[in-house]
Design an enzyme around this catalytic site. Structure first.
Site, PDB file in Angstrom:
ATOM      1  N   VAL A   1       0.877  -1.191   0.000  1.00  0.00           N
ATOM      2  CA  VAL A   1       0.000   0.000   0.000  1.00  0.00           C
ATOM      3  C   VAL A   1       0.906   1.230   0.000  1.00  0.00           C
ATOM      4  O   VAL A   1       1.749   1.388   0.887  1.00  0.00           O
ATOM      5  CB  VAL A   1      -0.934   0.018   1.229  1.00  0.00           C
ATOM      6  CG1 VAL A   1      -1.797   1.277   1.210  1.00  0.00           C
ATOM      7  CG2 VAL A   1      -1.817  -1.226   1.267  1.00  0.00           C
TER       8      VAL A   1
ATOM      9  N   HIS B   1       4.025  -1.094  10.810  1.00  0.00           N
ATOM     10  CA  HIS B   1       3.350  -2.239  11.428  1.00  0.00           C
ATOM     11  C   HIS B   1       3.827  -2.316  12.885  1.00  0.00           C
ATOM     12  O   HIS B   1       5.039  -2.303  13.145  1.00  0.00           O
ATOM     13  CB  HIS B   1       3.758  -3.544  10.746  1.00  0.00           C
ATOM     14  CG  HIS B   1       3.377  -3.646   9.298  1.00  0.00           C
ATOM     15  ND1 HIS B   1       2.328  -4.437   8.856  1.00  0.00           N
ATOM     16  CD2 HIS B   1       3.911  -3.081   8.182  1.00  0.00           C
ATOM     17  CE1 HIS B   1       2.250  -4.351   7.523  1.00  0.00           C
ATOM     18  NE2 HIS B   1       3.201  -3.532   7.102  1.00  0.00           N
TER      19      HIS B   1
ATOM     20  N   HIS C   1       3.315   3.529   6.282  1.00  0.00           N
ATOM     21  CA  HIS C   1       2.690   2.900   7.449  1.00  0.00           C
ATOM     22  C   HIS C   1       3.729   2.098   8.203  1.00  0.00           C
ATOM     23  O   HIS C   1       4.645   1.524   7.622  1.00  0.00           O
ATOM     24  CB  HIS C   1       1.511   2.004   7.053  1.00  0.00           C
ATOM     25  CG  HIS C   1       1.816   1.017   5.968  1.00  0.00           C
ATOM     26  ND1 HIS C   1       1.915   1.372   4.638  1.00  0.00           N
ATOM     27  CD2 HIS C   1       2.051  -0.324   6.010  1.00  0.00           C
ATOM     28  CE1 HIS C   1       2.193   0.306   3.912  1.00  0.00           C
ATOM     29  NE2 HIS C   1       2.281  -0.743   4.721  1.00  0.00           N
TER      30      HIS C   1
HETATM   31  P1  AMP Z   1       2.499  -3.551   3.462  1.00  0.00           P
HETATM   32  O1  AMP Z   1       2.460  -4.898   2.795  1.00  0.00           O
HETATM   33  O2  AMP Z   1       3.677  -3.319   4.337  1.00  0.00           O
HETATM   34  O3  AMP Z   1       2.291  -2.445   2.449  1.00  0.00           O
HETATM   35  O4  AMP Z   1       1.278  -3.519   4.473  1.00  0.00           O
HETATM   36  C1  AMP Z   1      -0.041  -3.273   4.059  1.00  0.00           C
HETATM   37  C2  AMP Z   1      -0.913  -3.926   5.088  1.00  0.00           C
HETATM   38  O5  AMP Z   1      -2.222  -3.417   4.917  1.00  0.00           O
HETATM   39  C3  AMP Z   1      -1.008  -5.435   4.984  1.00  0.00           C
HETATM   40  O6  AMP Z   1      -0.508  -6.027   6.195  1.00  0.00           O
HETATM   41  C4  AMP Z   1      -2.486  -5.691   4.785  1.00  0.00           C
HETATM   42  O7  AMP Z   1      -2.950  -6.835   5.467  1.00  0.00           O
HETATM   43  C5  AMP Z   1      -3.105  -4.426   5.327  1.00  0.00           C
HETATM   44  N1  AMP Z   1      -4.426  -4.097   4.824  1.00  0.00           N
HETATM   45  C6  AMP Z   1      -4.846  -4.164   3.544  1.00  0.00           C
HETATM   46  N2  AMP Z   1      -6.121  -3.748   3.461  1.00  0.00           N
HETATM   47  C7  AMP Z   1      -6.506  -3.416   4.714  1.00  0.00           C
HETATM   48  C8  AMP Z   1      -7.722  -2.915   5.275  1.00  0.00           C
HETATM   49  N3  AMP Z   1      -8.801  -2.661   4.533  1.00  0.00           N
HETATM   50  N4  AMP Z   1      -7.758  -2.692   6.616  1.00  0.00           N
HETATM   51  C9  AMP Z   1      -6.683  -2.949   7.385  1.00  0.00           C
HETATM   52  N5  AMP Z   1      -5.517  -3.404   6.898  1.00  0.00           N
HETATM   53  C10 AMP Z   1      -5.422  -3.650   5.580  1.00  0.00           C
END
Ligand code: AMP
Length: 112
Positions: A94, A100, A98
């Protein structure tokens, strides 16, 4: 185009929000990788850590101190991990910065 996380900030998509202030928001990851898995994001649209600038210094500090406070309120007294995936090799999916926050179990190292 609006990212998924922008839509969560704007309440266009529901999320399990655990904290919000004028600068950031924290909500539970939809696919948790640990008993506690929260994403902490700035409301400012910064695509990734690679796109952060000197002007974002205070915001980045705020995000980390928010994570620290959340770790306390979420009961992660035994420790936790903070991860920022960046770019294709980092596994970022995304394009909105962000962090984690993962905890509630012993986390292995190194990551895959
Ligand atoms: P990354 O892969 O580091 O970009 O992390 C993106 C994170 O967003 C992943 O761990 C997904 O599980 C999480 N994610 C995707 N869609 C949603 C959503 N609608 N609500 C909460 N988390 C989400």
């Amino acid at each position: 185009m609006s990212t998924l996380f922008r839509k969560i900030i704007d309440r266009e998509i529901p999320a399990d929000i655990v904290f919000e202030d004028e600068l950031c928001m924290a909500f539970r990851d939809i696919h948790p990788q640990a008993p506690t898995h929260v994403l902490v994001i700035p409301k400012k649209e910064i695509p990734s850590l690679a796109d952060a600038r000197a002007e974002d210094q205070a915001l980045l500090g705020h995000l980390l101190l928010t994570i620290r406070s959340l770790a306390v309120t979420l009961g992660l007294a035994d420790g936790y991990r903070v991860v920022a995936n960046c770019g294709a090799h980092g596994g970022q999916s995304v394009d909105h910065l962000h962090f984690h926050l993962l905890g509630g179990r012993h986390l292995g190292w190194p990551p895959g």
